[in-house]
Enzyme design. Structure first.
Site, PDB file in Angstrom:
ATOM      1  N   LYS A 147       1.082  -1.060  31.771  1.00 43.06           N
ATOM      2  CA  LYS A 147       1.519  -0.947  33.162  1.00 43.06           C
ATOM      3  C   LYS A 147       2.560   0.159  33.301  1.00 43.06           C
ATOM      4  O   LYS A 147       3.258   0.469  32.339  1.00 43.06           O
ATOM      5  CB  LYS A 147       2.177  -2.267  33.611  1.00 43.06           C
ATOM      6  CG  LYS A 147       1.232  -3.421  33.804  1.00 43.06           C
ATOM      7  CD  LYS A 147       1.990  -4.672  34.221  1.00 43.06           C
ATOM      8  CE  LYS A 147       1.063  -5.862  34.378  1.00 43.06           C
ATOM      9  NZ  LYS A 147       0.097  -5.741  35.474  1.00 43.06           N
ATOM     10  N   ARG A 172      -7.459 -13.635  33.186  1.00 44.45           N
ATOM     11  CA  ARG A 172      -8.801 -14.239  33.258  1.00 44.45           C
ATOM     12  C   ARG A 172      -9.355 -14.529  31.871  1.00 44.45           C
ATOM     13  O   ARG A 172     -10.166 -15.414  31.688  1.00 44.45           O
ATOM     14  CB  ARG A 172      -9.729 -13.325  34.075  1.00 44.45           C
ATOM     15  CG  ARG A 172      -9.982 -11.990  33.455  1.00 44.45           C
ATOM     16  CD  ARG A 172     -10.491 -10.969  34.462  1.00 44.45           C
ATOM     17  NE  ARG A 172      -9.417 -10.489  35.351  1.00 44.45           N
ATOM     18  CZ  ARG A 172      -9.612  -9.615  36.334  1.00 44.45           C
ATOM     19  NH1 ARG A 172     -10.809  -9.133  36.566  1.00 44.45           N
ATOM     20  NH2 ARG A 172      -8.595  -9.238  37.086  1.00 44.45           N
ATOM     21  N   GLU A 229      -5.782  -9.608  31.626  1.00 41.63           N
ATOM     22  CA  GLU A 229      -5.708 -10.562  30.513  1.00 41.63           C
ATOM     23  C   GLU A 229      -5.689 -12.012  30.964  1.00 41.63           C
ATOM     24  O   GLU A 229      -6.091 -12.901  30.218  1.00 41.63           O
ATOM     25  CB  GLU A 229      -4.450 -10.269  29.677  1.00 41.63           C
ATOM     26  CG  GLU A 229      -3.133 -10.903  30.156  1.00 41.63           C
ATOM     27  CD  GLU A 229      -2.683 -10.417  31.534  1.00 41.63           C
ATOM     28  OE1 GLU A 229      -3.178  -9.354  31.975  1.00 41.63           O
ATOM     29  OE2 GLU A 229      -1.869 -11.097  32.174  1.00 41.63           O
ATOM     30  N   ASP A 248       4.714 -13.983  34.769  1.00 42.58           N
ATOM     31  CA  ASP A 248       3.265 -14.093  34.664  1.00 42.58           C
ATOM     32  C   ASP A 248       2.839 -15.422  34.036  1.00 42.58           C
ATOM     33  O   ASP A 248       1.650 -15.652  33.796  1.00 42.58           O
ATOM     34  CB  ASP A 248       2.718 -12.904  33.860  1.00 42.58           C
ATOM     35  CG  ASP A 248       1.348 -12.465  34.327  1.00 42.58           C
ATOM     36  OD1 ASP A 248       0.950 -12.853  35.441  1.00 42.58           O
ATOM     37  OD2 ASP A 248       0.683 -11.737  33.570  1.00 42.58           O
ATOM     38  N   ASP A 292       3.700  -9.817  30.552  1.00 41.55           N
ATOM     39  CA  ASP A 292       2.481  -9.012  30.679  1.00 41.55           C
ATOM     40  C   ASP A 292       2.843  -7.535  30.779  1.00 41.55           C
ATOM     41  O   ASP A 292       3.180  -7.035  31.846  1.00 41.55           O
ATOM     42  CB  ASP A 292       1.701  -9.469  31.927  1.00 41.55           C
ATOM     43  CG  ASP A 292       0.424  -8.662  32.121  1.00 41.55           C
ATOM     44  OD1 ASP A 292       0.025  -7.941  31.187  1.00 41.55           O
ATOM     45  OD2 ASP A 292      -0.178  -8.785  33.215  1.00 41.55           O
TER      46      ASP A 292
HETATM   47  N1  BES Z   1      -0.244 -10.355  35.988  1.00 45.82           N
HETATM   48  C1  BES Z   1      -1.021  -9.371  36.627  1.00 45.82           C
HETATM   49  C2  BES Z   1      -1.181  -9.607  38.119  1.00 45.82           C
HETATM   50  C3  BES Z   1       0.065  -9.580  38.964  1.00 45.82           C
HETATM   51  C4  BES Z   1       0.361  -8.494  39.759  1.00 45.82           C
HETATM   52  C5  BES Z   1       0.899 -10.675  39.030  1.00 45.82           C
HETATM   53  C6  BES Z   1       1.472  -8.499  40.563  1.00 45.82           C
HETATM   54  C7  BES Z   1       2.021 -10.665  39.830  1.00 45.82           C
HETATM   55  C8  BES Z   1       2.299  -9.591  40.601  1.00 45.82           C
HETATM   56  C9  BES Z   1      -2.421  -9.323  36.001  1.00 45.82           C
HETATM   57  O1  BES Z   1      -2.487  -9.651  34.674  1.00 45.82           O
HETATM   58  C10 BES Z   1      -2.907  -7.937  36.128  1.00 45.82           C
HETATM   59  O2  BES Z   1      -2.339  -7.087  35.539  1.00 45.82           O
HETATM   60  N2  BES Z   1      -3.966  -7.745  36.898  1.00 45.82           N
HETATM   61  C11 BES Z   1      -4.540  -6.470  37.095  1.00 45.82           C
HETATM   62  C12 BES Z   1      -6.030  -6.593  36.975  1.00 45.82           C
HETATM   63  C13 BES Z   1      -6.750  -5.281  36.935  1.00 45.82           C
HETATM   64  C14 BES Z   1      -6.388  -4.527  35.688  1.00 45.82           C
HETATM   65  C15 BES Z   1      -8.235  -5.541  36.997  1.00 45.82           C
HETATM   66  C16 BES Z   1      -4.141  -5.991  38.489  1.00 45.82           C
HETATM   67  O3  BES Z   1      -4.087  -6.820  39.400  1.00 45.82           O
HETATM   68  O4  BES Z   1      -3.853  -4.816  38.637  1.00 45.82           O
HETATM   69 ZN    ZN Z   2      -1.045 -10.866  33.961  1.00 39.52          ZN
HETATM   70 MN    MN Z   3      -2.168  -8.017  33.402  1.00 41.31          MN
END
Ligand code: BES
Ligand code: ZN
Ligand code: MN
Length: 539
Positions: free
Chosen positions: A303, A377, A375, A314, A296
């Site tokens: 990111k 969800r 992504e 992920d 991811d």
């Molecule tokens: N895979 C990430 C969430 C994550 C964060 C997993 C830390 C493991 C450790 C997910 O896809 C993500 O990026 N979520 C975002 C959502 C936001 C953009 C609404 C997040 O949590 O920042």
């Molecule tokens: Zn993710």
């Molecule tokens: Mn993500």
């Protein structure tokens, strides 16, 4: 690791090392703050007089207290056939449960393999003998069963302790325990204990199988490779398995799943694994849906570089489903279970979806993409809908879904969300058995407003506040009235530090809970087979 059961007297058993738990039976120094004494009453967990004699000086020295994970080692213990004797502390006797016992077995493995030992014998604690704790008052009711429970816990914990994630070190030392004997002295019938041993091995191996998948970096664990590994596992265990690529995903109109996959040069995979035993009732059908993002990057909403390497894990939710299905295939519970993994990369590219894009999910719902990093969800929305279409009457999804869940609960508890009280209650019983920690978070209707869109039915990001909850609210849009649990494992799928009983890296959570739950469901409410309406109160 080969595991065997023996009823031999511990002192008479020839082994590299005899491991015996020690529990602190002192009542005085727990809780009562007015009592400043730190008296201990270490009790070696065997009735074998020769072992007690061999350890007598150690105990008399006061160096052994029975404190949790305290380890004392004696070479050439007098009167024993073992080359070494290890006393391992398990803490307060009254709090001692299979949860602690698993840790002791794991810690014994990790301690002894570091010394380059290849085999040892672990004595099942005498505390367990004839002492299944079934009093309704007991907080241990779900935690300490009969001797079977002890054997299962020891074996499971030992397997978990035997796994190390240092795969790609060129000087990797293959330090592993090859052979474990569990000593159950004086037990007459060993048939049910042998079964318990098999169960411990199956559940331990399933966790390691998952950890192995999660541990692989993104270049070595693409959606295609993940699907191949799942297929191989299914072929070996007799599960039905279907693997689909991008064409089928588009054909099924999985617009949400595809919107994530479209930006990557790696093909996505939809993995479907089925456990459908011949005699199983038509209902319930449990659907296990896992997020399988093999890397991811965030996509166009990319990111920050720092820590991005962690996003190889992920796919831990998907890997947990594959591991759980492996154990289910081997344990053969009389229940229909369908495992679904939505595997994809999330990458930026000229083909990648953009913030502002609108996608139509398989269910027909339209989604405005606010953030391409939300992504998980998206792929799960279609995975959950597809599971319902395949006939699942109950759904559990597992995902490393939100950083917000880690902010809320840290690295200790996973977040758990539910739309059905009975289903939740039933699952939480399995959590007590498994010892895996999960904390319930809400999915109240009031939060629904946070995912409203101006242009489409919903947005894919609810913004800054309550991020774990709004992610769950998004998923809830795709489960309808099907009883559903959502496990956000973002904070617990990967461990930053070694523990005495388990290596750092992928944790294997929540494989153990899922397997316990499926076993429990197969037994049906109050021990009847499945009931008519499935999980919960059998309505
Ligand atoms: N895979 C990430 C969430 C994550 C964060 C997993 C830390 C493991 C450790 C997910 O896809 C993500 O990026 N979520 C975002 C959502 C936001 C953009 C609404 C997040 O949590 O920042
Ligand atoms: Zn993710
Ligand atoms: Mn993500």
């Amino acid at each position: 690791m080969k595991t065997t059961l023996s009823t031999a007297l511990p002192s008479q058993f020839e082994t590299e090392c005899l491991v015996v738990p020690v529990l602190d039976a002192a009542e005085n120094n727990n809780g009562d703050k007015s009592d400043k004494s730190d008296k201990h009453n270490p009790q070696i967990q065997t009735d074998d007089k020769a072992v007690l004699d061999a350890a007598a000086d150690l105990i008399a020295s006061g160096e052994v207290t029975g404190k949790m994970l305290e380890i004392a080692l004696l070479h050439k213990p007098a009167g024993l056939k073992a080359k070494r004797l290890v006393l391992i502390g398990g803490g307060k006797a009254k709090n001692f449960s299979s949860y602690e016992l698993r840790k002791l077995a794991g810690a014994a493995v990790r301690n002894l393999k570091a010394k380059d030992l290849k085999s040892f014998a672990f004595v099942a604690p005498s505390l367990w003998t004839g002492q299944a704790d079934t009093s309704s008052q007991s907080t241990l009711i779900f935690k300490r069963g009969g001797m079977e429970d002890a054997v299962k816990s020891i074996v499971e914990g030992a397997f978990v302790g035997n796994f190390d994630p240092d795969y790609y070190k060129s000087d990797r030392k293959e330090q592993k325990i090859d052979e474990l004997t569990v000593l159950v002295p004086g037990q007459a019938s060993t048939q049910s204990l042998q079964t318990a041993m098999d169960q411990g091995r199956i559940i331990g191996e399933a966790q390691n199988f998952t950890r192995d998948l999660v541990n692989e970096p993104g270049n070595r664990m693409t959606p295609t490779i993940l699907a191949d590994r799942a297929k191989k596992m299914c072929d070996e265990t007799g599960l039905k398995c279907e693997i689909y690529g991008g064409d089928k995903i588009k054909e099924l109109k999985m617009g949400a799943f595809w919107s994530v996959a479209q930006g990557s040069d790696e093909e996505p995979r939809l993995i479907v694994m089925r456990h459908e035993p011949a005699g199983a009732p038509e209902k319930p059908v449990l659907g296990l849906v896992g997020k399988g993002i093999t890397f991811d990057s965030g996509g166009i909403s990319i990111k920050p570089g720092e820590g991005m390497e962690k996003m190889k894990y992920d796919m831990a939710g998907g890997a947990a489903m594959i591991g759980a299905m492996r154990a289910i295939a081997q344990l053969k519970p009389n229940l229909r279970v369908i495992g679904i993994v939505c595997a994809s990369e999330n990458m930026p590219s000229g083909k990648a979806q953009k913030p502002g894009d609108v996608q139509i999910a398989m269910s027909g719902k339209s989604i405005e993409i606010i953030n391409t990093d939300a992504e998980g969800r998206l792929v799960l929305a279609d995975g959950l809908h597809y599971a319902r279409q395949l006939g699942c009457t109950h759904l559990i999804d597992v995902a490393t879904l939100t950083g917000a869940c880690v902010v809320a609960l840290g690295m200790v508890n996973a977040g758990i969300f539910a739309n059905d009280e009975d289903f939740y209650e039933r699952f939480s019983k399995s959590l007590q058995k498994s010892g895996e920690k999960m904390w319930r978070l809400p999915v109240d209707e009031e939060y629904r407003d946070m995912i409203k869109s101006n242009i489409a039915d919903i947005v894919n990001s609810g913004g800054r506040w309550g991020g774990a909850v709004t992610a769950a609210m998004f998923l809830k849009e795709f489960v309808g009235d099907t009883p559903w649990l959502h496990l956000d494992i973002a904070g617990v799928a990967w461990m930053e530090d070694n523990k005495p009983w388990i290596a750092k890296g992928p944790s294997g959570i929540p494989v153990r809970s899922l397997v316990e739950f499926v076993r429990d469901l197969a037994a049906g409410p109050d021990g009847t087979v499945n009931g008519s309406g499935g999980p919960g109160t059998g309505k």
